[in-house]
Design an enzyme around this catalytic site. Structure first.
Site, PDB file in Angstrom:
ATOM      1  N   PHE A 210       0.845  -1.109   0.003  1.00 41.18           N
ATOM      2  CA  PHE A 210      -0.012  -0.119   0.003  1.00 41.18           C
ATOM      3  C   PHE A 210       0.871   1.422  -0.015  1.00 41.18           C
ATOM      4  CE2 PHE A 210      -2.415   3.469   1.566  1.00 41.18           C
ATOM      5  CZ  PHE A 210      -3.705   3.454   0.788  1.00 41.18           C
TER       6      PHE A 210
ATOM      7  N   ASP B 116       9.532   3.050   2.113  1.00 41.22           N
ATOM      8  CA  ASP B 116       8.195   3.708   2.450  1.00 41.22           C
ATOM      9  C   ASP B 116       7.708   3.513   4.043  1.00 41.22           C
ATOM     10  OD1 ASP B 116       5.671   4.817   2.953  1.00 41.22           O
ATOM     11  OD2 ASP B 116       4.813   4.043   1.098  1.00 41.22           O
TER      12      ASP B 116
ATOM     13  N   LYS C 200       1.929  11.089   7.155  1.00 44.35           N
ATOM     14  CA  LYS C 200       1.159  10.997   8.265  1.00 44.35           C
ATOM     15  C   LYS C 200       1.837  11.715   9.572  1.00 44.35           C
ATOM     16  CE  LYS C 200      -1.207   6.969   6.554  1.00 44.35           C
ATOM     17  NZ  LYS C 200      -1.077   5.918   5.700  1.00 44.35           N
TER      18      LYS C 200
HETATM   19  C1  LIG Z   1      -0.960   5.960   4.123  1.00 42.64           C
HETATM   20  C2  LIG Z   1       0.299   5.420   3.323  1.00 42.64           C
HETATM   21  C3  LIG Z   1       0.397   6.277   2.337  1.00 42.64           C
HETATM   22  C4  LIG Z   1      -0.254   7.320   1.552  1.00 42.64           C
HETATM   23  O1  LIG Z   1      -0.436   8.335   2.212  1.00 42.64           O
HETATM   24  P1  LIG Z   1      -1.544   9.408   1.978  1.00 42.64           P
HETATM   25  O2  LIG Z   1      -1.236  10.630   2.703  1.00 42.64           O
HETATM   26  O3  LIG Z   1      -2.846   8.686   2.243  1.00 42.64           O
HETATM   27  O4  LIG Z   1      -1.576   9.839   0.593  1.00 42.64           O
HETATM   28  C5  LIG Z   1       1.607   5.661   1.597  1.00 42.64           C
HETATM   29  N1  LIG Z   1       2.247   4.638   2.051  1.00 42.64           N
HETATM   30  C6  LIG Z   1       1.945   3.945   3.118  1.00 42.64           C
HETATM   31  C7  LIG Z   1       2.909   3.111   3.610  1.00 42.64           C
HETATM   32  C8  LIG Z   1       0.790   4.465   3.759  1.00 42.64           C
HETATM   33  O5  LIG Z   1       0.437   3.845   4.966  1.00 42.64           O
END
Ligand SMILES: *Cc1c(COP(=O)(O)O)cnc(C)c1O
Length: 424
Positions: A145, A230, A259
């Site tokens: 994700f 990520d 986040k």
């Molecule tokens: C939430 C998330 C994203 C995307 O972030 P948004 O602010 O919702 O665009 C990307 N990578 C990971 C691992 C995430 O948990």
């Protein structure tokens, strides 16, 4: 009471009537929140064991971060990157200090920072590794994700995220998360990067086998491939270290943050790397109107200071280990309802036996008793409270989890049955 009840229905009704139906929220109408507690419009109190997918790792409305926002709101909020400012430099300096990377490119949402990583990896592949432009390949894990843009959902392995949204962007190859052999098989001479989460959150808080990232590090170095980590969700203390990569004693070539970087107030994300990688960006090659704005930078800087000065990373490790242990006690009491409790730091996935219950049913029961959590897929409940949570509040939340699990355990009528019966 009646009018308040009507208020709940009215707010839910309005969102349902006028909003696109791209979410199916739990039926709690949040009115206000402070630190780890949330109150709904009927005045009911909840323990936030979700913290907006780690966006609220500092707790709701952390007073120091709110004060920093207020101070900046007396000065200037947004100028675009057409000019310099007084908060972006100090924020980037602090980010370099905590990540160990030389430079960063600030964006807003996590998906934008991932897009930035993809552009950087492709340009690096072309300019530095000599891959013909248009031929660059990026390896991504099954079950990943990384956000919701068309490019990103194009390499999701989740049908619901992709269905009807094609055509998709090429240049991505899949491997099995945690499996070096499958990664090697997917690589070609045109591979410029591996983009991967250290722990797959959306997939159900899945940890790779020990040693995977050490092997990945060695392979990437050997093959001149960038490892892009990520940590939008896992970073900034969530797993009990500043960054999840530290658990394996290795360092990626680039880091994606989001986040919690926004201190629980604003969308702030960043792509971080050393000069040899991030140096491929030149003026006009990438940007964002709001990325790195004065208000966002002031808030993010204060958020990083709070993490450090209030030792929230250490708290995450200690309280996370405690929470994991307590939830495993509950697991033992309600066998076979809970298949597994796993996680790192204050990031825990509880895997539910599908023959007994759906994760969503349990999430709703928890909310009705005052604990906010969130399911992912049909079988996993995620617990990820603010890193500020006290032991007393962890205990209160665990007691409610215990009550709900015992209730479901009695209803499902599978107590004491061997696992084989459940499997059948
Ligand atoms: C939430 C998330 C994203 C995307 O972030 P948004 O602010 O919702 O665009 C990307 N990578 C990971 C691992 C995430 O948990």
């Amino acid at each position: 009471m009646d009018t308040e009840k009507n208020a709940t229905e009215a707010y839910i009704g309005k969102e349902a009537r006028y909003g696109a139906r791209n979410y199916a929220p739990v039926h709690v109408v949040v009115d206000h929140a402070r630190d780890c507690l949330v109150w709904d419009v009927e005045g009911r109190e909840y323990i936030d064991m979700m913290s907006a997918y780690s966006a609220v790792s500092h707790g709701h409305l952390h007073p120091r971060i709110v004060a920093a926002a207020h101070r900046q709101l007396e000065k200037v909020a947004v100028t675009s990157r057409a000019y310099f400012g007084t908060t972006l430099g100090p924020f980037l300096e602090k980010l370099a200090q905590v990540t160990g990377f030389e430079r960063a490119l600030p964006m807003n949402t996590g998906a934008e920072a991932v897009e930035t990583a993809i552009k950087c990896a492709r340009r690096w592949g072309n300019r530095v590794k000599g891959i013909p432009d248009g031929m660059q390949q990026i390896l991504v894990a099954r079950g990943n994700f990384h956000g919701r843009t068309t490019t990103i959902v194009g390499f999701s392995s989740e049908a619901g995220y992709r269905d009807g949204f094609g055509p998709f962007c090429g240049g991505f190859q899949h491997f099995d998360f945690g499996d070096m052999e499958s990664l090697k098989a997917a690589a070609t001479e045109h591979t410029c990067a591996v983009l991967v989460e250290p722990i797959q959150g959306e997939a159900g808080v899945l940890l790779p086998p020990p040693g995977f990232f050490q092997e990945l590090r060695a392979w990437c170095t050997d093959r001149q491939v960038l490892w892009i980590d990520d940590e939008v969700q896992s970073g900034l203390g969530r797993t009990g270290k500043w960054f999840a990569f530290e658990h394996e004693g290795v360092r990626p070539d680039a880091l994606v943050l989001g986040k919690a970087l926004g201190g629980g107030l604003l969308p702030v994300s960043a792509f971080c790397a050393d000069e040899g990688v991030i140096g491929v960006f030149s003026p006009n090659s990438h940007g964002s109107t709001f990325g790195g704005n004065a208000l966002a930078a002031a808030v993010a800087l204060e958020g990083l200071k709070v993490l450090e000065e209030e030792q929230l990373v250490e708290r995450s490790a200690e309280r996370g280990a405690y929470l994991l242990g307590r939830l495993r006690e509950v697991q033992d009491e309600v066998r076979p309802l809970i298949r597994e409790v796993r996680g790192r730091g204050l990031w825990i996935g509880m895997d539910i036996e599908p023959a007994c219950a759906t994760a969503r049913d349990l999430v709703e029961r928890l909310a009705a008793r005052g604990v906010l959590s969130k399911e992912t897929h049909e079988t996993v409940i995620r617990f990820a409270p603010p890193l500020t949570i006290s032991y007393a509040l962890v205990d209160r939340a665990v007691e409610i989890v215990r009550e709900v699990m015992q209730e479901k355990h009695r209803e499902s009528g599978l107590q004491g049955k061997p696992a084989a019966v459940v499997d059948a």
